[in-house]
Design a protein around this motif. Structure first.
Motif, PDB file in Angstrom:
ATOM      1  N   ASP A  37      76.330  55.250  23.574  1.00 26.78           N
ATOM      2  CA  ASP A  37      75.741  54.742  22.334  1.00 26.78           C
ATOM      3  C   ASP A  37      74.680  55.735  21.877  1.00 26.78           C
ATOM      4  N   ILE A  39      72.862  55.695  19.263  1.00 31.67           N
ATOM      5  CA  ILE A  39      71.693  55.066  18.645  1.00 31.67           C
ATOM      6  C   ILE A  39      70.659  54.701  19.703  1.00 31.67           C
ATOM      7  N   THR A  40      71.094  54.082  20.764  1.00 34.80           N
ATOM      8  CA  THR A  40      70.171  53.675  21.832  1.00 34.80           C
ATOM      9  C   THR A  40      70.022  54.743  22.902  1.00 34.80           C
ATOM     10  N   GLY A  41      70.992  55.662  22.974  1.00 29.35           N
ATOM     11  CA  GLY A  41      70.986  56.673  24.034  1.00 29.35           C
ATOM     12  C   GLY A  41      71.684  56.222  25.296  1.00 29.35           C
ATOM     13  N   ALA A  42      72.178  55.000  25.315  1.00 29.11           N
ATOM     14  CA  ALA A  42      72.841  54.487  26.517  1.00 29.11           C
ATOM     15  C   ALA A  42      74.067  55.321  26.859  1.00 29.11           C
ATOM     16  N   ASP A  69      69.022  57.532   8.411  1.00 33.96           N
ATOM     17  CA  ASP A  69      68.503  57.026   9.690  1.00 33.96           C
ATOM     18  C   ASP A  69      69.506  57.234  10.808  1.00 33.96           C
ATOM     19  N   THR A  73      68.449  59.604  13.978  1.00 29.11           N
ATOM     20  CA  THR A  73      68.378  59.033  15.328  1.00 29.11           C
ATOM     21  C   THR A  73      69.380  59.686  16.269  1.00 29.11           C
ATOM     22  N   THR A  74      70.618  59.801  15.836  1.00 31.54           N
ATOM     23  CA  THR A  74      71.652  60.322  16.735  1.00 31.54           C
ATOM     24  C   THR A  74      71.446  61.800  17.042  1.00 31.54           C
ATOM     25  N   ASN A  77      68.421  62.091  19.479  1.00 27.16           N
ATOM     26  CA  ASN A  77      68.787  61.656  20.829  1.00 27.16           C
ATOM     27  C   ASN A  77      69.681  62.677  21.515  1.00 27.16           C
TER      28      ASN A  77
END
Length: 246
Positions: A37, A39-42, A69, A73-74, A77
């Motif tokens: 992911d 967005i979250t970096g997971a 956005d 973000t991506t 990350n």
């Protein structure tokens, strides 16, 4: 060579993974379906473990005000995770003329992505492609009905997705460009002409009406979507591709 292909399950990404694998490289697809992911970096650290090169083929799920956005973000990350993993080359796929159409929020978002990459900690390459053959139907659908397709006379020089794949693979296994490589198809059209060629090849009886206000590309000034003189031109011609696609 180990390469992580972010967006490696999509139209371009899956073919990039396949070609790299056929060339003997260790190409790892990274996408939500593989547990990553952006967005979250997971899952990102695991996907980049041991990677020398990252190829970023992700796309914003929307073309609206949310797209900046997404790319901010991506890209942030991915650059941070890549630096921690020791990645030596970051590659992204962008759009010819992207920094010359500030009227389109999605193009501003892609320009932001490029800027973040250039300012990041890792040597990079930007591959700017013209519009894909495969997206012509979608472009026509934005301003069509049962009888007409309304399109502006915007100059374009579209390219086959397969040729985009080949160009990305070539850049990914080479030294970082630390700049931009433009790629395009061999033939230039206006968008309304491209619509007529497409409908004729498919025996579609609808009429193309030239409309300077129709669709997203109505906001594009002049010939900014066609490549410059140093672009690498692919061999596949649109009319030939249409015959094979039929």
């Amino acid at each position: 060579m180990r390469l992580t292909i972010v967006g490696g399950t999509g139209l371009i990404g899956s073919q990039v993974v396949r070609q790299l694998t056929e060339l003997g490289h260790d190409a790892v697809p990274a996408a939500p379906s593989t547990g990553v992911d952006l967005i979250t970096g997971a899952g990102l650290a695991e996907a980049l473990e041991g990677a020398e090169v990252v190829v970023n083929l992700t796309n914003s799920p929307t073309f609206d005000d949310k797209s900046p956005d997404f790319f901010r973000t991506t890209m942030t990350n991915l650059l941070d995770a890549g630096a921690k993993a020791g990645v030596r080359h970051q590659v992204i796929l962008s759009i010819v003329g992207v920094d010359r159409v500030p009227e389109l929020v999605y193009y501003r978002a892609k320009t932001l992505q490029e800027e973040l990459l250039r300012e990041g900690p890792t040597p990079y390459s930007i591959v700017r492609a013209t519009q894909f053959f495969e997206f012509v139907d979608a472009v026509m659908s934005w301003s069509s009905d049962d009888e007409t397709v309304r399109l502006p006379a915007t100059p374009v020089q579209p390219i086959a997705a397969a040729d985009v794949v080949a160009a990305i693979v070539d850049v990914a296994v080479g030294a970082p460009l630390r700049g931009i490589r433009e790629i395009a198809g061999p033939d230039r059209f206006t968008l309304d002409e491209l619509g007529r060629v497409t409908l004729a090849a498919r025996q579609d009886a609808r009429t193309v009406v030239t409309d300077a206000s129709a669709g997203m590309f109505a906001a594009v000034p002049g010939d900014v979507l066609v490549p410059g003189p140093d672009a690498r031109l692919a061999a596949t011609r649109y009319r030939d591709w249409l015959r094979e696609d039929a």
